[in-house]
Every structure is written in C-alpha cells, then in structure tokens.
Design a protein around this motif. Structure first.
Motif, mmCIF file in Angstrom:
data_model
loop_
_atom_site.group_PDB
_atom_site.id
_atom_site.type_symbol
_atom_site.label_atom_id
_atom_site.label_comp_id
_atom_site.label_asym_id
_atom_site.label_seq_id
_atom_site.Cartn_x
_atom_site.Cartn_y
_atom_site.Cartn_z
ATOM 1 N N VAL A 175 16.479 1.063 2.757
ATOM 2 C CA VAL A 175 15.400 1.730 2.031
ATOM 3 C C VAL A 175 15.432 1.214 0.600
ATOM 4 C CG1 VAL A 175 14.448 3.941 1.281
ATOM 5 C CG2 VAL A 175 15.555 3.771 3.505
ATOM 6 N N ALA A 177 13.721 0.446 -3.444
ATOM 7 C CA ALA A 177 13.176 1.248 -4.545
ATOM 8 C C ALA A 177 11.651 1.218 -4.577
ATOM 9 C CB ALA A 177 13.746 0.749 -5.864
ATOM 10 N N VAL A 179 7.708 0.195 -2.748
ATOM 11 C CA VAL A 179 7.053 0.431 -1.467
ATOM 12 C C VAL A 179 7.077 -0.881 -0.688
ATOM 13 C CG1 VAL A 179 4.916 1.152 -0.328
ATOM 14 C CG2 VAL A 179 5.594 2.190 -2.499
ATOM 15 N N PRO A 182 11.619 -2.096 5.334
ATOM 16 C CA PRO A 182 13.073 -1.997 5.298
ATOM 17 C C PRO A 182 13.803 -3.254 5.783
ATOM 18 C CG PRO A 182 12.216 -0.773 7.177
ATOM 19 C CD PRO A 182 11.030 -1.370 6.463
ATOM 20 N N ASN A 292 -4.605 -7.429 -8.275
ATOM 21 C CA ASN A 292 -4.707 -6.290 -7.364
ATOM 22 C C ASN A 292 -6.142 -5.786 -7.243
ATOM 23 O OD1 ASN A 292 -2.251 -5.701 -6.085
ATOM 24 N ND2 ASN A 292 -1.397 -4.920 -8.006
ATOM 25 N N GLU A 296 -8.329 -5.582 -3.830
ATOM 26 C CA GLU A 296 -9.061 -4.384 -3.423
ATOM 27 C C GLU A 296 -10.530 -4.709 -3.156
ATOM 28 O OE1 GLU A 296 -8.128 -1.326 -2.653
ATOM 29 O OE2 GLU A 296 -10.143 -0.457 -2.524
ATOM 30 N N ARG A 309 -10.821 -2.059 6.539
ATOM 31 C CA ARG A 309 -10.295 -2.734 5.341
ATOM 32 C C ARG A 309 -9.343 -3.855 5.723
ATOM 33 N NH1 ARG A 309 -10.012 -0.148 0.380
ATOM 34 N NH2 ARG A 309 -7.758 -0.403 0.219
ATOM 35 N N ARG B 29 8.756 9.664 -2.666
ATOM 36 C CA ARG B 29 9.537 8.515 -2.195
ATOM 37 C C ARG B 29 8.945 8.108 -0.855
ATOM 38 N NH1 ARG B 29 12.081 4.033 -1.555
ATOM 39 N NH2 ARG B 29 10.186 3.819 -2.691
ATOM 40 N N GLU B 30 8.629 6.838 -0.762
ATOM 41 C CA GLU B 30 8.039 6.334 0.467
ATOM 42 C C GLU B 30 9.155 5.811 1.371
ATOM 43 O OE1 GLU B 30 6.061 3.543 3.202
ATOM 44 O OE2 GLU B 30 7.473 2.918 1.658
ATOM 45 N N VAL B 31 9.082 6.135 2.651
ATOM 46 C CA VAL B 31 10.061 5.594 3.597
ATOM 47 C C VAL B 31 9.323 4.923 4.750
ATOM 48 C CG1 VAL B 31 12.040 6.065 5.089
ATOM 49 C CG2 VAL B 31 11.625 7.505 3.093
ATOM 50 N N ASP B 32 9.549 3.654 4.891
ATOM 51 C CA ASP B 32 8.987 2.910 6.012
ATOM 52 C C ASP B 32 9.995 3.020 7.157
ATOM 53 O OD1 ASP B 32 8.517 0.929 7.912
ATOM 54 O OD2 ASP B 32 7.784 -0.529 6.456
ATOM 55 N N GLU B 40 1.793 0.632 4.357
ATOM 56 C CA GLU B 40 2.298 0.296 3.018
ATOM 57 C C GLU B 40 1.228 -0.411 2.198
ATOM 58 O OE1 GLU B 40 4.238 0.281 5.681
ATOM 59 O OE2 GLU B 40 5.417 1.904 4.837
ATOM 60 N N GLU B 42 -1.853 0.165 2.210
ATOM 61 C CA GLU B 42 -2.752 1.177 1.654
ATOM 62 C C GLU B 42 -2.078 2.037 0.590
ATOM 63 O OE1 GLU B 42 -5.399 0.169 1.882
ATOM 64 O OE2 GLU B 42 -6.629 0.724 3.592
ATOM 65 N N ILE B 43 -0.785 2.282 0.749
ATOM 66 C CA ILE B 43 -0.083 3.029 -0.311
ATOM 67 C C ILE B 43 -0.063 2.179 -1.584
ATOM 68 C CG2 ILE B 43 2.094 4.085 -1.018
ATOM 69 C CD1 ILE B 43 2.697 4.519 1.978
ATOM 70 N N ALA B 45 -2.228 -0.003 -2.353
ATOM 71 C CA ALA B 45 -3.592 -0.028 -2.885
ATOM 72 C C ALA B 45 -3.835 1.166 -3.813
ATOM 73 C CB ALA B 45 -4.610 -0.026 -1.746
ATOM 74 N N ASN B 48 -3.453 0.306 -7.308
ATOM 75 C CA ASN B 48 -4.270 -0.715 -7.967
ATOM 76 C C ASN B 48 -5.222 -0.067 -8.969
ATOM 77 O OD1 ASN B 48 -6.855 -0.146 -6.815
ATOM 78 N ND2 ASN B 48 -6.328 -1.277 -4.962
ATOM 79 N N TYR B 51 -7.925 2.713 -7.707
ATOM 80 C CA TYR B 51 -7.506 4.086 -7.402
ATOM 81 C C TYR B 51 -6.604 4.638 -8.506
ATOM 82 C CZ TYR B 51 -9.358 2.731 -2.925
ATOM 83 O OH TYR B 51 -10.192 2.290 -1.953
ATOM 84 N N ILE B 60 5.247 7.300 -7.645
ATOM 85 C CA ILE B 60 6.215 6.828 -6.641
ATOM 86 C C ILE B 60 7.551 6.633 -7.336
ATOM 87 C CG2 ILE B 60 6.801 4.948 -5.049
ATOM 88 C CD1 ILE B 60 4.329 6.018 -3.955
ATOM 89 N N ALA B 62 11.846 5.735 -7.281
ATOM 90 C CA ALA B 62 12.716 4.761 -6.631
ATOM 91 C C ALA B 62 13.783 5.412 -5.759
ATOM 92 C CB ALA B 62 13.366 3.872 -7.687
#
Ligand code: SF4
Lengths: 521, 162
Positions: A175, A177, A179, A182, A292, A296, A309, B29-32, B40, B42-43, B45, B48, B51, B60, B62
């Motif tokens: 995991v 830091a 997005v 993994p 970015n 988009e 999209r 906290r994002e967890v894949d 991911e 879209e998260i 995005a 950017n 949004y 978000i 760490a």
C-alpha cells in the motif's frame, strides 16, 4: 520470404521438427522438447527475432500432455511459434532464461500456474503465488476448479540480500502513499544511491486467464477491457481480433476505422496522464495541472463520443457497438485545440531547467537491457528499439494510414517523455486522417458459429505491444493467454534505478508507466 | 442544468457538510485491493484542476493513521487481503469504509475465483457502496456526501456512549 525462412529453420533442425501448421501469419512448429532451447536460441540470436511470449496449455484431455508455446515476432508480419510437448509424468522443461533474459517471468509463471518446472532457471522462486499458497495447486490446469480456495500455509519469501558496510534496506508497499496500484519494492541503498532494487508483484492477481475459460465470448470482451483499466480499447481490440481471426471474419472497414480512432484516443489520454505524472514527480505542479487538464478534456471527449470516459463498451467481436460518424466534427475540433495546448505545455516543460535537471540522464535503460528483456512501447522506443505493432504487424485501419514511429536513443526519463510527446502528435494526425477517410457501411459483422481453432490478436497499446492468444473449442474459450506490455517492462525498472538516488525512483517509475493489474492479472 | 453545474452544486454541498462535521477536511486513504486501475484513474481525476476536490475539503492522505475514511477499490485479491486488513486496523475510530466500483461492491466481473475475494464487505465492514465500473468522478463526490452523513451518525453514537 516467409517460406524460405521456414525452410531454413527446418533444414537447420531437420530431425527435430516433427510437425508444422500454418494459419494466417502464424507458423507453428512442433519440435522435440530437448531441441527447444537450441531452436529458440537460433531464432533469437541468429535470426534476430524477439521472443514475445511463452505460455503453456493443458491438452491432457485431447493429446495426453501439456504444451509450451514460444512466440517469436518475425519480419514481414509473421510469427513463428515453437511448440513442445511436456508429459505429466515428467513435468519439466529446460529453461531458456540464460539464453534469452525475456524468458524469465514466463517460465516462472508456467511453473506457478501449470506445475511445469523450468529446469536450471536462475531464479526458481514463485512468481504469482505467495508463500502462503500450498504446493500442488495449479490454477490453469483443467482439473483445477476456478472457485477452489486453497488453504493458507506457512512459508517465507526470500529476498535477494545486498550486504556491506552502510547498506540498508528500504521496503515500500504494497500500500503506497499516493493513489497507485499495489506492489512491493525493496531497495538496498548506501546513502542515497540505489545499489539494488527488487520488485515483488502479483498483489492484484485475480485469476483472469482462468476466468476467461468460464465466460462466453461476448462477455469475455468486457473482461479484456478490465485487465488494465486505462488500456481497455487496446486489450479488447486484441482479444476481438484474435477471435475474428479464428472465425475467419474480416470486420467492415467502417469498424476498422472506428477502432483505430478509439485506440489513438486511448493513447492520447494515457500519454497526457504520464506526462502529468512526470511533471508532478519533478515538482513542476504548473505543468502537471496543465497536463492533467488536457487528460480530463480527452476523457470528457471520450464520453461524448462513446458514452464512456475510458472508451469502454465499444469493441465487440465483429466490429464496434456504436457509430461515431456524427461526432466527426466534434472530435477534430477538440483535437485541434488540444494539439495547440499540448504544444504550449511541451515548450514550457522542455525549456524549464529544473525539469531538465531531474529527467536528463535519470533512469537510463541501455539498448542492450531493453533488447534482452524485450522492453516494449514508448519505454523500448526511448532506448533505441524501433518496434511498433501498428507498423510491424498492422491491424485495424493502420495499413491505410500514414504515421511515423518516434525512436530515441538516450533511454532516460527525458527520452521516454519526448517519445510520448512525439507520439501524441502522431496520434492526433492519425485520428484526423481516419476521420477524413471514414468509410461508409456497417459497424459490425456477425460472428457466430466460430469453428474450433486458435489465433493471435495484437495491438500497440499506449504502454506497448499487447498480445492475446485465444483458443476456441465448441464455441467456448478453451484458453486465453494475455500478455500485457507491462509484463515485459517491469523487470527493466530494476536496471533503470541502479546508481540513481532514491528520490528519483518515483520519476523513473512514472516514466515507465507500468500497469500492475495488467501485469498481475 | 449542465453536468458542470451539477459538479459544482454537489461539490459545494459536500463542502458545507464537511465543514460542519470536521471543521476542516475529510481525510481519505485510498486502498487498491486488486482493482483494474480504472477506479484509480477516476480518483486521480478528482484531483485535476477541473474537479479539484481539495477545494471541497476532500484530502487524500498518505497514511491510514491520518484517515477518517478508507476508499477501497477492487474485489480484494487473495494477495491483498492481509494488506487491506492491516490498513483497516491502522485507521483510527471512528472510521468509514467506502467500497468504490463494482469490484469492491460485489466482486464485479471478477466475481469470486481462487484469487479474487468477491467484494470488500466479505473482509471488513463497509459503510457505503459507490457502484459503477468505474464510477464517474461526480458519482464519487455524491458517494462521499452520503458517507459524510454516515460518519456524522457514527460520531453521535460515540458521543452518546461517552
Ligand atoms: S469496478 Fe470496474 S473500473 Fe473499478 S476496478 Fe473494478 S473493473 Fe476496474
């Protein structure tokens, strides 16, 4: 040319080739198990054909054995597939890795998924299964039920160790830091410079290849779209092309052009995203925000054109689901604006000394390493590898369109960034050409009654060469081997980071734009 | 109303809620847990300039130790199960878990296989489901709005107990 070539190979290895079949541009040579390494070595070193995949099939029910296939990409849009038989009673085959480094992970994958052992492999550890996976469970064997949940057992994963005064380890992930997907990275460092990096993946392994065997062909297209989420079009197109090849169907020209446009839109938004990522990691937020925003805008355009999209739901066997003819003007207008904006962004990026300082000479991959590992896509082309599936094994509308394949030599983050930038302009031009020549006609041909058979489907995804080998039997998928570009490229990162400093790792990683899910499946 | 208006209105409403409940921002906290990566995308995005979710008070972080909420994607693979549990346990109470995307909601197209767990709620308690494959950024903002209400209820319950 191709016949001559096959004759040369047969002459060279006369007594070792005992079967030959040809379908379309695929030449299958079944050879003696003992001779496989020599023949592959000859194809690779003497004839200079890259090894692009190795995979196994379980054909015990029909032929009483497993088979291993070695795929080579040859000149003149041809593929040679060397096949060997491996008996269940002697589940071993000789490793090819010491001759062709690119064989490394494929052989370990076969070991985990089929229980066939690559004898003499330099790194015989497990690849896909973790240490808690019990021995004796091989998911891609036909007698393994997809819903089996093998018990977790105790085990240990041994990492390579680098020892010496002042050397310490930095473990990172799974995991992270940010997005991101993994994966585990283990650095051995002395101060800031990286002495060694070991990557450990397959955290996102979902059993995709097994899953294909339980889905109808129509539904399988949706699965292909979800193997590497932002390369949906490239994956689904490769899958559909393989099925269409087995079915002997030539899709309508109109559909070919639409696929091409979608494939290029996918490349553009991915490349924008990668450039944004690099700008973020070199602490150039202005450039990142700019890139970015462009990404988009393409994703919003995607949605207007296809309803998705990520351009999902468009590809289907026999063509595409939706016409985009009425969006012609919208697309070309948007692209013209994007092109101008992108040019401005690149001018800023290139002229910024702080950016140049971080990306020039950083994360170099030599041509030799890239070739040995068969690094594909922009990463390969930035290391001097002049390969592009769109040109070398043309598909969709590419044979009728003009485009250049940008190649650079430096192999650093800078070269990878610039190759992508050059490709964006080519993609825009490709779409404009395709739009101006969009043929009339149907968007889909029926693909029913598919005869038994197998074939390769391939595309040049934003990340590089994407390969499907699909075997259909009784209208169902008997085996679907997927080879995502990242499966080739991941190992290169272990070389790219050497002698670089830890803070540059994120930039190097980003510049290689590696998919975890596509790799792990 | 255009789609842009909708985004702005929803974002502002979310911002108000977050301000009322947290004073500052909602930390995620994002967890894949084995996604295909499109969730991911879209998260990402959402960060950017179009949004720009930080302006609505969504941040978000760490580390799970700094998080009010886990945003989990993917069907939970066998190989990510342990990491997900560890991340969940490292997140302080009161916490929220949002399952984002069809995979996280119920396994999605991957369903249940030898390697795919079939959804987040089989492994940790889920407060909120955000369907879609992937959910559009607007859908994520909407989901977060619902989530914030739930967290408010949780906080109240904790206060009553105390
Ligand atoms: S829900 Fe869809 S987009 Fe999200 S991870 Fe699953 S397959 Fe990918």
């Amino acid at each position: 040319m191709s016949e001559e070539l096959i004759e040369t190979i047969k002459k060279e290895f006369r007594s070792n080739v005992f079967d030959e079949t040809v379908s379309n541009n695929e030449h299958y040579l079944t050879v003696k198990k003992e001779a496989a390494v020599r023949i592959c070595d000859y194809l690779y070193h003497t004839l200079d054909f890259p090894l692009i995949s190795i995979f196994a099939t379980d054909e015990r029910a029909k032929d009483g054995c497993f088979k291993i296939h070695y795929i080579f990409s040859c000149k003149d849009d041809m593929f040679i597939i060397i096949k060997i038989k491996v008996e269940e009673t002697s589940p071993r085959f000789a490793t090819l890795t010491h001759k062709i480094p690119a064989a490394n992970w494929y052989e370990r994958e076969i070991q985990d998924m089929f229980g066939l052992v690559p004898v003499g492999h330099p790194d015989p550890r497990r690849l896909i299964h973790f240490e808690d996976w019990p021995a004796g469970f091989y998911p891609l064997r036909k007698d393994f039920d997809i819903r089996t949940k093998p018990p977790r057992v105790k085990g240990e994963y041994i990492y390579r160790r680098v020892e010496g005064e002042g050397v310490y380890e930095i473990p990172v992930g799974p995991v992270h830091a940010g997005v991101i997907e993994p994966g585990h990275f283990r650095f051995s460092v002395a101060g800031e410079p990286i002495l060694n990096l070991e990557i450990r993946h397959f955290y996102t392994h979902k059993g995709v290849e097994k899953l294909f065997e339980s889905l109808s062909i129509d539904k399988a297209v949706f699965l292909a779209e979800r193997i590497s989420g932002d390369n949906s079009v490239a994956h689904s197109a490769a899958f559909c092309q393989a099925v269409e090849k087995v079915a002997g169907v030539d899709i309508p020209p109109h559909a070919k052009y639409i696929r091409t446009i979608l494939l290029e839109l996918e490349r553009i938004y991915n490349h924008f995203g990668d450039i944004a990522g690099i700008a973020t990691d070199v602490a150039y937020p202005f450039g990142a925000a700019h890139a970015n925003r462009l990404k988009e805008q393409v994703m919003q355009l995607n949605e207007k054109v296809t309803g998705s999209r990520l351009l999902r739901g468009m590809n289907t066997t026999g063509g595409v689901r939706r016409d985009i003819g009425d969006k012609n003007e919208l697309i070309s207008k948007e692209l013209a604006t994007l092109q101008n904006n992108f040019r401005e962004l690149m001018e800023l990026l290139i002229s910024s000394p702080s950016v140049a300082d971080r990306i020039e000479t950083t994360g170099r991959i030599s041509n030799e390493i890239a070739k040995g590992l068969h690094v594909v896509g922009p990463a390969g082309r930035a290391s001097g590898i002049d390969g592009d599936t769109r040109r070398d094994h043309p598909y969709a509308a590419y044979p009728e369109l003009e485009f250049k394949v940008p190649v650079r030599k430096a192999g650093d983050v800078n070269a990878r960034t610039l190759v992508r930038a050059d490709e964006v302009y080519e993609s825009i031009m490709l779409i404009q050409q395709a739009l101006s020549r969009l043929p009339e006609g149907d968007i889909r041909t029926d693909v029913n009654q598919i005869p038994d058979g197998y074939a390769l489907g391939y595309t040049e995804a934003p990340r590089g060469e994407t390969l499907y080998w699909v075997h259909i039997s009784n209208g169902r998928i008997e085996r679907c081997k997927v080879r995502d570009p990242s499966f080739c490229n991941w190992l290169a990162i272990e070389y790219a980071v050497l002698d670089n400093i830890v803070p540059d790792f994120p930039i190097i990683n980003k510049s290689l734009s590696l998919s975890y899910s596509g790799n792990d499946m | 109303m255009t789609i842009e208006d909708e985004r702005e209105i929803m974002g502002q409403r979310l911002h108000e809620k977050i301000k009322n409940i947290f004073g500052r921002s909602l930390s995620i906290r994002e967890v894949d847990a084995g996604s295909c990566n499109a969730c991911e995308v879209e998260i990402t995005a959402l960060s950017n300039p179009i949004y720009d979710m930080e302006r609505f008070g969504i941040h978000i972080v760490a580390s799970p130790r700094h998080a009010d909420m886990l945003l989990v994607t993917g069907p939970v693979t066998r190989n990510m199960e342990l990491a997900l549990l560890k991340t969940y346990n490292a997140t302080p109470e009161p916490k929220l878990v949002a399952a984002m995307g069809s995979c996280a909601c119920n396994g999605g197209i991957f369903g249940e296989t030898y390697a795919s767990g079939g959804g987040v709620d089989r492994f940790i308690p889920v407060d909120l489901y955000i369907p879609g494959c992937p959910p559009r950024p607007q859908a994520v903002i909407f989901g977060l709005m619902v989530a914030v209400d739930k967290l408010e209820q949780k906080i109240r319950k904790l206060e009553v107990k105390a």
